[in-house]
Design a protein around this motif. Structure first.
Motif, short mmCIF file in Angstrom:
data_model
loop_
_atom_site.label_atom_id
_atom_site.label_comp_id
_atom_site.label_asym_id
_atom_site.label_seq_id
_atom_site.Cartn_x
_atom_site.Cartn_y
_atom_site.Cartn_z
N ARG A 130 0.88 -1.03 -0.03
CA ARG A 130 -0.19 0.25 0.32
C ARG A 130 1.18 1.48 0.02
O ARG A 130 0.97 2.42 -0.79
CB ARG A 130 -1.13 0.04 0.92
CG ARG A 130 -2.03 0.88 1.45
CD ARG A 130 -2.83 1.23 2.78
NE ARG A 130 -1.47 1.21 3.84
CZ ARG A 130 -1.47 1.23 4.88
NH1 ARG A 130 -2.52 0.68 5.57
NH2 ARG A 130 -0.80 1.34 6.01
N GLU A 131 1.97 1.44 0.63
CA GLU A 131 2.88 2.67 1.18
C GLU A 131 3.79 2.70 -1.18
O GLU A 131 3.42 3.54 -0.42
CB GLU A 131 3.55 2.18 2.13
CG GLU A 131 3.69 2.00 3.27
CD GLU A 131 3.48 1.67 4.55
OE1 GLU A 131 5.03 0.93 3.85
OE2 GLU A 131 3.72 1.69 5.74
N ALA A 187 -3.74 -2.71 -5.81
CA ALA A 187 -4.05 -4.29 -5.73
C ALA A 187 -3.81 -5.11 -4.93
O ALA A 187 -4.18 -6.38 -4.75
CB ALA A 187 -4.39 -4.83 -7.65
N GLU A 188 -2.51 -5.12 -4.79
CA GLU A 188 -1.54 -6.79 -4.65
C GLU A 188 -1.65 -6.29 -3.05
O GLU A 188 -1.89 -7.14 -2.17
CB GLU A 188 -0.33 -5.91 -4.81
CG GLU A 188 0.64 -7.19 -3.88
CD GLU A 188 2.41 -7.05 -4.81
OE1 GLU A 188 3.50 -7.87 -4.04
OE2 GLU A 188 2.60 -6.50 -5.15
N CYS A 246 -4.20 -8.60 1.62
CA CYS A 246 -5.62 -8.64 2.57
C CYS A 246 -6.01 -10.14 2.85
O CYS A 246 -7.47 -10.52 3.86
CB CYS A 246 -6.17 -7.24 2.54
SG CYS A 246 -5.37 -6.02 3.21
N ARG A 247 -6.79 -10.56 1.52
CA ARG A 247 -7.51 -11.19 0.84
C ARG A 247 -6.87 -12.86 1.75
O ARG A 247 -7.54 -13.35 2.55
CB ARG A 247 -7.97 -11.60 0.16
CG ARG A 247 -8.90 -10.20 -0.78
CD ARG A 247 -10.00 -10.79 -0.04
NE ARG A 247 -10.87 -9.34 -0.92
CZ ARG A 247 -11.60 -8.94 -0.72
NH1 ARG A 247 -12.79 -9.33 0.30
NH2 ARG A 247 -12.39 -7.86 -1.75
N ALA A 248 -5.65 -12.31 1.94
CA ALA A 248 -4.81 -13.62 2.47
C ALA A 248 -4.70 -13.85 4.05
O ALA A 248 -4.74 -14.73 4.73
CB ALA A 248 -3.77 -13.55 1.78
N SER A 275 -9.40 0.75 6.78
CA SER A 275 -8.37 0.08 6.02
C SER A 275 -8.82 -0.91 4.35
O SER A 275 -10.41 -1.15 5.19
CB SER A 275 -7.21 -0.49 6.93
OG SER A 275 -7.96 -1.49 7.33
N VAL A 276 -7.90 -0.88 3.84
CA VAL A 276 -8.66 -2.27 3.33
C VAL A 276 -8.66 -3.32 3.58
O VAL A 276 -9.66 -3.80 3.60
CB VAL A 276 -7.19 -2.46 1.67
CG1 VAL A 276 -7.75 -3.77 0.85
CG2 VAL A 276 -7.38 -0.49 0.87
N LEU A 277 -8.03 -4.06 4.57
CA LEU A 277 -8.07 -5.06 5.90
C LEU A 277 -9.34 -4.66 6.22
O LEU A 277 -10.25 -6.25 5.95
CB LEU A 277 -6.87 -5.27 6.89
CG LEU A 277 -6.55 -6.31 7.65
CD1 LEU A 277 -6.72 -7.55 6.56
CD2 LEU A 277 -6.17 -6.11 8.42
#
Length: 338
Positions: free
Chosen positions: A202-203, A208-209, A214-216, A239-241
């Motif tokens: 993210r930084e 996308a990665e 986060c999904r993992a 956050s995305v998480l």
């Protein structure tokens, strides 16, 4: 006759990482079938901790030998439990036992193992520190397998604090690919590393990665109901998480939200107990994030963009923060946040 004496056996290395990481995974869960005695006790306590069940760990800790190979792993579990359940007696007892461990265990490796645990503790309690040189310049191949995962997570954190994000990302990749036949592990340490990888992506703008990592993370945590690594998710901006949890594991997210405020308050309390600081224990997690941002000189607009909320709401939060801290402006925040 000295020739008839058997060769002196070398003591096995102290364990410093989570036992559950090394267990075979069945149906998404670590299988404890082959464990007995202390190892089984520790594995069961670890599983309770990562699920956010902190009570009763004083009885578990009382059953552990203070001079054995398993002690440091048990001590780490007990410290999490002491902070989570707000048990100052257990916290102080474990710290004293850790300090005495090298002389009890009687090996050079014990001193290094204690140093690893203390770096982890300072990292956990947000204590400023100078990372040991050997950890910053970590040679992964030189680290015993028993320590590799835990040490690598600490080294990633040290590299990030020094601003060496590329080196941190390379190290995280090396460890996450270390055991490819167990790609999905139900281990808090493994999840922490994946979260660090998501943050690094993210930084660097690779959103996308970052989302894939986060999904993992959620995929690893969901089967066992692991919440511990996520308790920091609610401390800052959405956050995305957090979105991944909301979409793929809503029940897990509910539990995380329920535990976050009390856990964060305890974390601040034990930071103060360990350091002697006077960080405020009255701020809620996201108020604390705003106070940190104000202390660093960020404008309301910048804070609002980071948090994904309206600028007016940030202003209202700032007013509430000043009132809680008994001050009139950001310049007076001082050491009331870390």
């Amino acid at each position: 006759n000295l020739k008839k004496l058997p060769p002196r056996k070398r003591k096995p290395l102290p364990l410093v990482g989570p036992i559950t990481y090394y267990l075979p995974i069945k149906n998404g869960r670590p299988c404890k079938d082959g464990l007995t005695g202390e190892l089984r006790l520790i594995a069961e306590a670890e599983i309770r901790i990562v699920r956010g069940e902190f009570e009763g760990l004083d009885r578990f800790y009382a059953a552990i030998r203070k001079d054995g190979r398993n002690f440091l792993t048990a001590a780490g579990v007990a410290l999490f439990g002491a902070v989570g359940s707000d048990d100052p007696f257990l916290f102080d007892t474990v710290l004293k036992d850790i300090a005495a461990y090298p002389s009890r265990y009687g090996s050079p490796e014990a001193k290094l193992a204690v140093e690893i645990v203390m770096v982890w503790l300072r990292n956990f309690l947000n204590v400023p520190m100078e990372c040991p040189e050997w950890l910053v310049n970590l040679d992964l191949a030189s680290i015993p397998v028993e320590w590799r995962h835990q040490v690598a997570y600490l080294a990633v954190g040290c590299l990030k604090r020094k601003g060496e994000n590329k080196a941190a990302a390379v190290l995280a990749d090396a460890v996450l690919n270390f055991d490819p036949e167990k790609a999905v592990k139900s281990s808090a340490a493994d999840i922490f590393l994946k979260m660090e990888k998501a943050k690094l992506c993210r930084e660097e703008g690779r959103m996308a990665e970052s989302a894939r990592w986060c999904r993992a993370v959620v995929e690893s945590a969901k089967p066992m109901g692991i919440v511990l690594p996520f308790l920091g998710v609610m401390l800052g901006p959405k956050s995305v998480l957090e979105r991944a949890l909301a979409e793929d594991a809503p029940e897990l997210l509910k539990k995380v939200k329920k535990l976050t405020n009390g856990y964060f308050r305890n974390l601040v309390k034990y930071h103060n107990r360990y350091t002697g600081d006077s960080v405020s224990e009255e701020l809620r997690p996201r108020e604390f994030f705003v106070a940190q941002s104000l202390k660093r000189g960020l404008r309301y607009k910048e804070i609002a963009e980071r948090m994904g909320i309206a600028q007016g709401r940030v202003h209202n939060m700032a007013v509430a923060i000043y009132e809680t801290l008994g001050i009139k402006c950001r310049a007076k925040i001082g050491n009331q946040v870390w």
